[in-house]
Design a protein around this motif. Structure first.
Motif, PDB file in Angstrom:
ATOM      1  N   ILE A 208      31.086  17.778 -24.816  1.00 51.92           N
ATOM      2  CA  ILE A 208      31.917  16.635 -25.207  1.00 51.92           C
ATOM      3  C   ILE A 208      32.335  15.771 -24.012  1.00 51.92           C
ATOM      4  CG2 ILE A 208      32.804  17.697 -27.316  1.00 51.92           C
ATOM      5  CD1 ILE A 208      35.335  18.412 -25.802  1.00 51.92           C
ATOM      6  N   GLU A 209      32.088  16.233 -22.796  1.00 51.94           N
ATOM      7  CA  GLU A 209      32.378  15.416 -21.619  1.00 51.94           C
ATOM      8  C   GLU A 209      31.467  15.837 -20.481  1.00 51.94           C
ATOM      9  OE1 GLU A 209      36.071  14.067 -18.655  1.00 51.94           O
ATOM     10  OE2 GLU A 209      36.282  15.844 -19.924  1.00 51.94           O
ATOM     11  N   ILE A 210      30.960  14.845 -19.750  1.00 51.11           N
ATOM     12  CA  ILE A 210      30.158  15.079 -18.550  1.00 51.11           C
ATOM     13  C   ILE A 210      30.793  14.291 -17.413  1.00 51.11           C
ATOM     14  CG2 ILE A 210      27.915  14.813 -17.424  1.00 51.11           C
ATOM     15  CD1 ILE A 210      26.654  14.748 -20.231  1.00 51.11           C
ATOM     16  N   GLY A 211      30.975  14.949 -16.266  1.00 52.51           N
ATOM     17  CA  GLY A 211      31.463  14.272 -15.073  1.00 52.51           C
ATOM     18  C   GLY A 211      30.622  14.644 -13.870  1.00 52.51           C
ATOM     19  N   CYS A 212      30.177  13.659 -13.103  1.00 51.16           N
ATOM     20  CA  CYS A 212      29.337  13.900 -11.932  1.00 51.16           C
ATOM     21  C   CYS A 212      29.764  12.991 -10.787  1.00 51.16           C
ATOM     22  CB  CYS A 212      27.868  13.599 -12.216  1.00 51.16           C
ATOM     23  SG  CYS A 212      27.141  14.370 -13.664  1.00 51.16           S
ATOM     24  N   VAL A 213      29.687  13.507  -9.559  1.00 49.94           N
ATOM     25  CA  VAL A 213      29.855  12.665  -8.372  1.00 49.94           C
ATOM     26  C   VAL A 213      28.670  12.895  -7.445  1.00 49.94           C
ATOM     27  CG1 VAL A 213      32.365  12.565  -8.502  1.00 49.94           C
ATOM     28  CG2 VAL A 213      31.290  14.392  -7.199  1.00 49.94           C
ATOM     29  N   GLU A 214      28.272  11.847  -6.746  1.00 48.55           N
ATOM     30  CA  GLU A 214      27.090  11.904  -5.892  1.00 48.55           C
ATOM     31  C   GLU A 214      27.473  12.199  -4.452  1.00 48.55           C
ATOM     32  OE1 GLU A 214      23.247   9.090  -5.719  1.00 48.55           O
ATOM     33  OE2 GLU A 214      25.003   8.186  -4.756  1.00 48.55           O
ATOM     34  N   VAL A 215      26.718  13.111  -3.837  1.00 52.10           N
ATOM     35  CA  VAL A 215      26.881  13.456  -2.429  1.00 52.10           C
ATOM     36  C   VAL A 215      25.511  13.310  -1.762  1.00 52.10           C
ATOM     37  CG1 VAL A 215      27.452  15.279  -0.778  1.00 52.10           C
ATOM     38  CG2 VAL A 215      28.772  15.065  -2.895  1.00 52.10           C
ATOM     39  N   ILE A 216      25.452  12.526  -0.688  1.00 47.53           N
ATOM     40  CA  ILE A 216      24.211  12.378   0.073  1.00 47.53           C
ATOM     41  C   ILE A 216      24.489  12.715   1.522  1.00 47.53           C
ATOM     42  CG2 ILE A 216      22.433  10.768   0.880  1.00 47.53           C
ATOM     43  CD1 ILE A 216      22.637   9.288  -1.723  1.00 47.53           C
ATOM     44  N   GLU A 217      23.692  13.647   2.050  1.00 45.38           N
ATOM     45  CA  GLU A 217      23.878  14.107   3.430  1.00 45.38           C
ATOM     46  C   GLU A 217      25.324  14.518   3.682  1.00 45.38           C
ATOM     47  OE1 GLU A 217      21.406  14.701   5.327  1.00 45.38           O
ATOM     48  OE2 GLU A 217      19.890  13.732   4.076  1.00 45.38           O
ATOM     49  N   ARG A 218      25.876  15.262   2.716  1.00 43.01           N
ATOM     50  CA  ARG A 218      27.224  15.835   2.801  1.00 43.01           C
ATOM     51  C   ARG A 218      28.326  14.780   2.816  1.00 43.01           C
ATOM     52  NH1 ARG A 218      28.117  20.784   3.507  1.00 43.01           N
ATOM     53  NH2 ARG A 218      30.051  20.397   4.651  1.00 43.01           N
ATOM     54  N   LYS A 219      28.076  13.612   2.299  1.00 48.67           N
ATOM     55  CA  LYS A 219      29.093  12.573   2.212  1.00 48.67           C
ATOM     56  C   LYS A 219      29.168  12.041   0.785  1.00 48.67           C
ATOM     57  CE  LYS A 219      28.619  11.010   7.007  1.00 48.67           C
ATOM     58  NZ  LYS A 219      28.307   9.864   7.898  1.00 48.67           N
ATOM     59  N   LEU A 220      30.394  11.929   0.253  1.00 52.60           N
ATOM     60  CA  LEU A 220      30.581  11.328  -1.066  1.00 52.60           C
ATOM     61  C   LEU A 220      30.234   9.843  -0.993  1.00 52.60           C
ATOM     62  CD1 LEU A 220      33.934  13.100  -1.896  1.00 52.60           C
ATOM     63  CD2 LEU A 220      31.873  13.254  -3.298  1.00 52.60           C
ATOM     64  N   THR A 221      29.387   9.394  -1.905  1.00 50.15           N
ATOM     65  CA  THR A 221      28.930   8.001  -1.862  1.00 50.15           C
ATOM     66  C   THR A 221      29.820   7.056  -2.665  1.00 50.15           C
ATOM     67  OG1 THR A 221      27.528   8.196  -3.832  1.00 50.15           O
ATOM     68  CG2 THR A 221      26.558   8.838  -1.690  1.00 50.15           C
ATOM     69  N   GLY A 222      30.659   7.607  -3.544  1.00 55.76           N
ATOM     70  CA  GLY A 222      31.458   6.769  -4.428  1.00 55.76           C
ATOM     71  C   GLY A 222      30.800   6.540  -5.781  1.00 55.76           C
ATOM     72  N   ARG A 223      29.523   6.872  -5.899  1.00 60.24           N
ATOM     73  CA  ARG A 223      28.831   6.758  -7.196  1.00 60.24           C
ATOM     74  C   ARG A 223      29.199   7.947  -8.068  1.00 60.24           C
ATOM     75  NH1 ARG A 223      22.946   6.682  -7.612  1.00 60.24           N
ATOM     76  NH2 ARG A 223      23.360   5.697  -9.625  1.00 60.24           N
ATOM     77  N   HIS A 224      29.404   7.697  -9.336  1.00 59.16           N
ATOM     78  CA  HIS A 224      29.697   8.788 -10.260  1.00 59.16           C
ATOM     79  C   HIS A 224      29.146   8.454 -11.648  1.00 59.16           C
ATOM     80  CE1 HIS A 224      33.056   6.062 -11.277  1.00 59.16           C
ATOM     81  NE2 HIS A 224      33.020   6.661 -12.459  1.00 59.16           N
TER      82      HIS A 224
END
Length: 233
Positions: A20-36
């Protein structure tokens, strides 16, 4: 390396339950990119009362907000996570729920287009015998989760990203514990040999259905609480 830290909320555990809910955050080269990526999803079935107490999401609220069904978001979700390593706390539960949703739409399973890293298993290996829930790990790494009154997929994925980066960013208590054990040596253990000659006990084994029900309950304990003692290594 591109990683997606992911969490889901569901109608309950076991066969027939839905996301009923999906949440994801993006990490590239160990840094949060702000994309979710974040979506609420209508499950096309009732939500168990126990599950609703955990995440606070009701069918009435999903209907009022016009939440889409999974088939309507499947392609965009898969596109967001494709090719990444998924970082999940108790991955077996979330990936199992995702694969069940994909199966309903005749889509390939998660492992065929993503890697998976289970932070629950990682934490158990690093801190054997200790509590390894998300809340316990936040306390261990001094990560503020005071705003986490209910479980939510996006909030939990954001917190897990911080926890994962802290877990994999440097020396941990595990190295210190190993050093202490090496210095202290092993304690002598005396065994009463008379116990080795005890009469053979009759073992009544659980049925397949009982084992499956037990494993499903442990899945929920692993995901939502301090982790099942039976599964700690």
């Amino acid at each position: 390396m591109r990683q997606i830290v992911l969490d889901t909320e569901t109608t309950g555990i076991g066969e027939g339950h839905r996301i009923i809910e999906i949440g994801c955050v993006e990490v590239i080269e160990r840094k949060l990119t702000g994309r979710h990526y974040h979506r609420y999803i209508h499950p096309q079935r009732d939500i168990d009362a126990e599950a609703q107490e955990v995440h606070g999401i009701s069918i009435e609220w999903l209907e009022e907000t016009g939440a889409p069904v999974f088939a309507q978001v499947a392609d965009e979700f898969r596109e967001f996570i494709a090719g990444a390593e998924l970082v999940i706390h108790n991955a077996a539960f979330d990936v199992g729920m995702m694969d069940a949703e994909f199966d309903r739409l005749n889509l390939t399973k998660t492992a065929q287009f993503c890697g998976v890293l289970d932070t629950l298993k990682l934490a158990r290996d690093m801190f054997p015998g200790s509590r390894v829930s998300l809340d316990a790990l936040c306390k261990r790494y001094d990560i503020d989760n005071s705003h986490r009154e209910l479980h939510g997929a996006l909030l939990d994925s954001e917190i897990l990203a911080e926890v994962y980066l802290a877990m994999t960013g440097g020396q941990t208590d595990l190295a210190l514990a190993v050093e202490d054990n090496q210095q202290g040596g092993a304690a002598d253990i005396n065994i009463d040999e008379s116990l080795l000659n005890a009469a053979e006990l009759v073992v009544v084994r659980a049925s397949d259905d009982e084992i499956q029900a037990h494993e499903q309950m442990l899945d929920l304990v692993d995901k939502k609480s301090e982790g099942a003692l039976w599964r700690r290594s």
